[in-house]
Design a protein around this motif. Structure first.
Motif, PDB file in Angstrom:
ATOM      1  N   ASN A 126       9.598  39.320  -2.218  1.00 37.22           N
ATOM      2  CA  ASN A 126      10.768  39.856  -2.906  1.00 37.22           C
ATOM      3  C   ASN A 126      11.292  41.122  -2.243  1.00 37.22           C
ATOM      4  OD1 ASN A 126      10.827  37.855  -4.859  1.00 37.22           O
ATOM      5  ND2 ASN A 126       9.361  38.925  -6.142  1.00 37.22           N
ATOM      6  N   LEU A 135      25.141  29.597  -6.030  1.00 38.22           N
ATOM      7  CA  LEU A 135      24.687  30.530  -7.064  1.00 38.22           C
ATOM      8  C   LEU A 135      23.297  31.080  -6.776  1.00 38.22           C
ATOM      9  CD1 LEU A 135      26.108  28.847 -10.275  1.00 38.22           C
ATOM     10  CD2 LEU A 135      26.811  31.024  -9.253  1.00 38.22           C
ATOM     11  N   TYR A 136      22.530  30.386  -5.939  1.00 40.81           N
ATOM     12  CA  TYR A 136      21.229  30.919  -5.536  1.00 40.81           C
ATOM     13  C   TYR A 136      21.411  32.252  -4.810  1.00 40.81           C
ATOM     14  CZ  TYR A 136      16.785  31.578  -3.237  1.00 40.81           C
ATOM     15  OH  TYR A 136      15.613  32.131  -2.785  1.00 40.81           O
ATOM     16  N   VAL A 160      23.734  34.393  -5.383  1.00 43.33           N
ATOM     17  CA  VAL A 160      24.037  35.367  -6.436  1.00 43.33           C
ATOM     18  C   VAL A 160      22.741  35.781  -7.140  1.00 43.33           C
ATOM     19  CG1 VAL A 160      25.346  35.802  -8.558  1.00 43.33           C
ATOM     20  CG2 VAL A 160      26.343  34.392  -6.736  1.00 43.33           C
ATOM     21  N   TRP A 161      21.860  34.837  -7.381  1.00 36.81           N
ATOM     22  CA  TRP A 161      20.573  35.131  -8.019  1.00 36.81           C
ATOM     23  C   TRP A 161      19.745  36.081  -7.153  1.00 36.81           C
ATOM     24  CZ3 TRP A 161      15.416  33.695  -6.838  1.00 36.81           C
ATOM     25  CH2 TRP A 161      14.499  33.923  -7.867  1.00 36.81           C
ATOM     26  N   GLU A 162      19.713  35.823  -5.848  1.00 35.73           N
ATOM     27  CA  GLU A 162      18.992  36.725  -4.934  1.00 35.73           C
ATOM     28  C   GLU A 162      19.621  38.119  -4.967  1.00 35.73           C
ATOM     29  OE1 GLU A 162      16.180  36.481  -3.481  1.00 35.73           O
ATOM     30  OE2 GLU A 162      15.874  34.532  -2.563  1.00 35.73           O
ATOM     31  N   ARG A 167      21.191  39.499  -7.466  1.00 36.02           N
ATOM     32  CA  ARG A 167      20.801  40.117  -8.739  1.00 36.02           C
ATOM     33  C   ARG A 167      19.397  40.705  -8.630  1.00 36.02           C
ATOM     34  NH1 ARG A 167      17.711  39.261 -13.017  1.00 36.02           N
ATOM     35  NH2 ARG A 167      16.945  37.293 -12.197  1.00 36.02           N
ATOM     36  N   ASN A 168      18.503  39.979  -7.979  1.00 30.04           N
ATOM     37  CA  ASN A 168      17.134  40.457  -7.809  1.00 30.04           C
ATOM     38  C   ASN A 168      17.071  41.697  -6.925  1.00 30.04           C
ATOM     39  OD1 ASN A 168      16.171  38.422  -9.426  1.00 30.04           O
ATOM     40  ND2 ASN A 168      15.614  37.089  -7.722  1.00 30.04           N
ATOM     41  N   LYS A 180      26.949  44.987 -11.132  1.00 30.12           N
ATOM     42  CA  LYS A 180      27.588  43.903 -11.877  1.00 30.12           C
ATOM     43  C   LYS A 180      28.919  43.519 -11.231  1.00 30.12           C
ATOM     44  CE  LYS A 180      25.371  44.754 -16.275  1.00 30.12           C
ATOM     45  NZ  LYS A 180      25.515  45.066 -17.681  1.00 30.12           N
ATOM     46  N   LEU A 219      28.126  41.298  -8.268  1.00 27.53           N
ATOM     47  CA  LEU A 219      27.695  39.984  -8.755  1.00 27.53           C
ATOM     48  C   LEU A 219      28.877  39.194  -9.306  1.00 27.53           C
ATOM     49  CD1 LEU A 219      24.364  40.997 -10.524  1.00 27.53           C
ATOM     50  CD2 LEU A 219      24.645  39.959  -8.263  1.00 27.53           C
ATOM     51  N   THR A 226      30.104  35.636  -7.942  1.00 30.10           N
ATOM     52  CA  THR A 226      30.227  34.502  -8.859  1.00 30.10           C
ATOM     53  C   THR A 226      31.642  33.944  -8.831  1.00 30.10           C
ATOM     54  OG1 THR A 226      28.503  35.462 -10.257  1.00 30.10           O
ATOM     55  CG2 THR A 226      29.876  33.753 -11.246  1.00 30.10           C
TER      56      THR A 226
END
Length: 129
Positions: free
Chosen positions: A9, A60-61, A63-65, A67-68, A73, A76, A80
């Motif tokens: 991570n 969207l993966y 975007v998820w990365e 976010r992590n 916001k 993101l 999105t």
């Protein structure tokens, strides 16, 4: 060639994963004759409905990365929106398939992620040779 993506991570691992995914989604191979690079996003998008859903999920993966990584916001939301716009317009028969070859939402999102990483984690930069 034995190529493994890092599972960590940490920002370096995330950078390598998102760059590899963007390459597969947007620049996996070159179309002969026109020498245009395309990827799974455009190819999978040729399959009505299901292809667009799969392409959106892969986008969207990223975007998820992001976010992590703790991105804002606003960033993101922009990412999105890129995926959503690509999915909505890409769902239009024929015209949407042509659009998928031109609008590269994953490349746009990678630029947003790279800008964040370069600012907050400059040690993750890799000099391309």
């Amino acid at each position: 060639m034995d190529f493994e993506l890092p599972l960590g991570n940490d920002p370096v691992s995330v950078r390598r994963r998102v760059e590899a995914l963007e390459r597969v989604l947007e620049r996996a191979f070159t179309v002969p004759g026109i020498r245009r690079q395309v990827g799974l996003d455009a190819v999978v998008g040729l399959v009505p409905v299901a292809g667009d859903v799969v392409a959106a999920a892969m986008g969207l993966y990223l975007v998820w990365e992001a976010r992590n990584l703790g991105m804002s916001k606003w960033q993101l939301a922009r990412m999105t929106a890129n995926v959503g716009f690509d999915t909505l317009v890409g769902a239009v028969p024929i015209a949407g398939d042509l659009f998928d070859f031109l609008f590269r939402s994953n490349s746009r999102n990678l630029r947003i992620i790279r800008k964040h990483l370069d600012k907050h984690y400059p040690q993750t930069r890799v000099i391309d040779g």
